[in-house]
Design a protein around this motif. Sequence first.
Motif, PDB file in Angstrom:
ATOM      1  N   LEU A  19       8.585  10.731   6.915  1.00 47.15           N
ATOM      2  CA  LEU A  19       9.295  11.822   7.581  1.00 47.15           C
ATOM      3  C   LEU A  19       9.823  11.407   8.945  1.00 47.15           C
ATOM      4  CD1 LEU A  19       6.988  14.873   6.737  1.00 47.15           C
ATOM      5  CD2 LEU A  19       9.290  14.450   5.869  1.00 47.15           C
ATOM      6  N   ILE A  20       8.954  10.869   9.802  1.00 47.50           N
ATOM      7  CA  ILE A  20       9.367  10.604  11.179  1.00 47.50           C
ATOM      8  C   ILE A  20      10.321   9.421  11.282  1.00 47.50           C
ATOM      9  CG2 ILE A  20       7.296  11.629  12.164  1.00 47.50           C
ATOM     10  CD1 ILE A  20       6.189   8.854  12.607  1.00 47.50           C
ATOM     11  N   ARG A  34       0.791  -1.229   0.000  1.00 47.90           N
ATOM     12  CA  ARG A  34       0.000   0.000   0.000  1.00 47.90           C
ATOM     13  C   ARG A  34       0.823   1.278   0.000  1.00 47.90           C
ATOM     14  NH1 ARG A  34      -4.388  -2.032   4.559  1.00 47.90           N
ATOM     15  NH2 ARG A  34      -4.643  -4.118   3.675  1.00 47.90           N
ATOM     16  N   GLY A  35       2.127   1.157   0.188  1.00 48.27           N
ATOM     17  CA  GLY A  35       2.973   2.342   0.221  1.00 48.27           C
ATOM     18  C   GLY A  35       3.112   2.898   1.620  1.00 48.27           C
ATOM     19  N   ILE A  36       3.994   3.884   1.758  1.00 46.69           N
ATOM     20  CA  ILE A  36       4.293   4.486   3.058  1.00 46.69           C
ATOM     21  C   ILE A  36       3.721   5.898   3.091  1.00 46.69           C
ATOM     22  CG2 ILE A  36       6.119   5.107   4.678  1.00 46.69           C
ATOM     23  CD1 ILE A  36       7.943   3.159   3.203  1.00 46.69           C
ATOM     24  N   PRO A  37       2.874   6.201   4.063  1.00 48.04           N
ATOM     25  CA  PRO A  37       2.352   7.578   4.173  1.00 48.04           C
ATOM     26  C   PRO A  37       3.484   8.582   4.352  1.00 48.04           C
ATOM     27  CG  PRO A  37       1.172   6.071   5.637  1.00 48.04           C
ATOM     28  CD  PRO A  37       2.349   5.316   5.116  1.00 48.04           C
ATOM     29  N   LEU A  38       3.266   9.804   3.896  1.00 48.53           N
ATOM     30  CA  LEU A  38       4.276  10.845   4.012  1.00 48.53           C
ATOM     31  C   LEU A  38       4.705  11.033   5.460  1.00 48.53           C
ATOM     32  CD1 LEU A  38       5.968  13.169   2.866  1.00 48.53           C
ATOM     33  CD2 LEU A  38       3.943  14.638   3.095  1.00 48.53           C
ATOM     34  N   ARG A  39       3.750  11.024   6.370  1.00 49.36           N
ATOM     35  CA  ARG A  39       4.066  11.177   7.782  1.00 49.36           C
ATOM     36  C   ARG A  39       5.090  10.147   8.242  1.00 49.36           C
ATOM     37  NH1 ARG A  39       0.166   9.410  11.979  1.00 49.36           N
ATOM     38  NH2 ARG A  39       0.292   7.469  10.821  1.00 49.36           N
ATOM     39  N   ASN A  40       4.865   8.879   7.892  1.00 47.99           N
ATOM     40  CA  ASN A  40       5.772   7.819   8.311  1.00 47.99           C
ATOM     41  C   ASN A  40       7.133   7.929   7.638  1.00 47.99           C
ATOM     42  OD1 ASN A  40       3.462   7.084   9.607  1.00 47.99           O
ATOM     43  ND2 ASN A  40       3.377   4.997   8.817  1.00 47.99           N
ATOM     44  N   THR A  74      -2.553  18.045   8.977  1.00 50.09           N
ATOM     45  CA  THR A  74      -2.053  17.778   7.617  1.00 50.09           C
ATOM     46  C   THR A  74      -1.200  16.515   7.531  1.00 50.09           C
ATOM     47  OG1 THR A  74      -0.159  19.246   8.009  1.00 50.09           O
ATOM     48  CG2 THR A  74      -2.122  20.200   6.957  1.00 50.09           C
ATOM     49  N   LEU A  75      -0.393  16.262   8.567  1.00 45.25           N
ATOM     50  CA  LEU A  75       0.525  15.127   8.515  1.00 45.25           C
ATOM     51  C   LEU A  75       0.128  13.979   9.435  1.00 45.25           C
ATOM     52  CD1 LEU A  75       3.999  16.911   8.406  1.00 45.25           C
ATOM     53  CD2 LEU A  75       2.803  15.778   6.525  1.00 45.25           C
ATOM     54  N   GLY A  76      -0.648  14.283  10.485  1.00 47.23           N
ATOM     55  CA  GLY A  76      -1.035  13.225  11.411  1.00 47.23           C
ATOM     56  C   GLY A  76      -0.047  13.007  12.536  1.00 47.23           C
ATOM     57  N   ILE A  77       0.786  14.026  12.848  1.00 49.04           N
ATOM     58  CA  ILE A  77       1.691  13.951  13.996  1.00 49.04           C
ATOM     59  C   ILE A  77       0.998  14.637  15.166  1.00 49.04           C
ATOM     60  CG2 ILE A  77       3.937  14.624  14.931  1.00 49.04           C
ATOM     61  CD1 ILE A  77       4.988  14.609  12.041  1.00 49.04           C
ATOM     62  N   ALA A  78       0.767  13.918  16.246  1.00 53.64           N
ATOM     63  CA  ALA A  78      -0.035  14.420  17.366  1.00 53.64           C
ATOM     64  C   ALA A  78       0.517  15.728  17.902  1.00 53.64           C
ATOM     65  CB  ALA A  78      -0.086  13.380  18.470  1.00 53.64           C
ATOM     66  N   ARG A  79      -0.367  16.681  18.118  1.00 52.21           N
ATOM     67  CA  ARG A  79       0.052  18.009  18.565  1.00 52.21           C
ATOM     68  C   ARG A  79       0.702  17.982  19.956  1.00 52.21           C
ATOM     69  NH1 ARG A  79      -5.827  20.798  18.938  1.00 52.21           N
ATOM     70  NH2 ARG A  79      -6.154  19.420  17.147  1.00 52.21           N
TER      71      ARG A  79
END
Length: 415
Positions: A106-107, A98-104, A141-146
């Motif tokens: 990056l982190i 399925r591919g890797i989300p942009l968030r994953n 936008t990215l899904g990184i918890a605030r």
Amino acid sequence: MTIIPVDHSEHSLEQSLDHCIKCNICTAACPVSAVTDLFPGPKYVGPQAQRFRHDRQPSPDESVDYCSGCRVCNEVCPTGVRIAELNARARARLVAERGIPLRNRLISRSGLIGRLGAGPQAPLANAALSFKPLRVIIERTLGIARAAPLPPFSRSTFRSWFRRRRTAQPVATKGQVVYFHGCAANYYEPWIGRAVVAVLEHNGFEVLLPDQRCCGLPLLSNGDFAAARHAHEANVALLAPYALRNIPIVGASTSCTLTLKEEAPELLGMQSDTVRAVARQTYDIFEFLRMLHERGELRTDFRPIERTLPYHPPCQLRAHRIGRPALDVLELVPGLRLIETHASCCGIAGTYGLKVEKYQISMDVGAPLFDMVRRSGSTMALCDSETCRWQISHGAGVTARHPIEILAEAYGLVT
């Protein structure tokens, strides 16, 4: 006739599921399944689901992505099923499909993020990441918890300090040691790297600092096995010349050392002679210091430290299967008393707790640990893992330090 060599480590990983006796001990011990129904437990997504995973059909499950990779299941399994590794392989297959989300993406690239944020630009980067409206935007936008704990970047990296220091170094009487500092000590906590160097030099070693890459654990944890393979291949090429000369490779990040020792070779099926040599020569810093003490070679000219501190052995340290070397060494310091927390997990699991859908899970998993630390009455806690320290500070509201900092203090070393 061509003879194809058998990779016995690969064979044992895939076959270990047949040793599952369905006792449910792993599920009872799992810190994640205890706090959320989104993860049914290690047995179900590990050995049980593995029997339905075939190359010619889609992956049968989604819940494996909620496995934090803490390895508690491996610790408690009475028959040695390598559940965490099976889950990591299953997650990698989902990523491949399925591919890797942009968030994953990056982190999981700790080295890249560190290079972008650490240095003269650190104050600006830190101000931006502490600006709450921006954190809200990043979450949406990215899904990184605030609210997730993001450590501040250092204005000066550890490697830059190592290059420019001018103080005369002690005479090396016991040979050389390679220091594998990892991303955290280089970009966020250079004082830990300085403490490691000071302690090793105080004990008569010349510290070598060859080029190195991120250990690749964040990539493995997010299922990006291709990038993790490149990272491990690069590190093996850089470290093998030392390992083949029997020069120890020492690290103060239990996650990094476990990755070099075991996690990358096993998950990626990398078992060449050079990979094995690097793995054999890699030590956690306190594992190495305890070994020196057992040989009667560790300096014990400690100053008394009259303190009682809670100590949390992180999951990745327990996965080394080397006991509690930090406790063994620090008990030599007069007046110092460490209390082991006995909590199963802090919850952060590297990048796991940074994700918006997993942040509250990580906090619920870590709640017993946070409560133990607060009840200790101490304003400081000790832990060998950087992400666990950041999580403990975030959840318990105390300062979390690496045990090597306390040992350097006991030696009277300025770091």
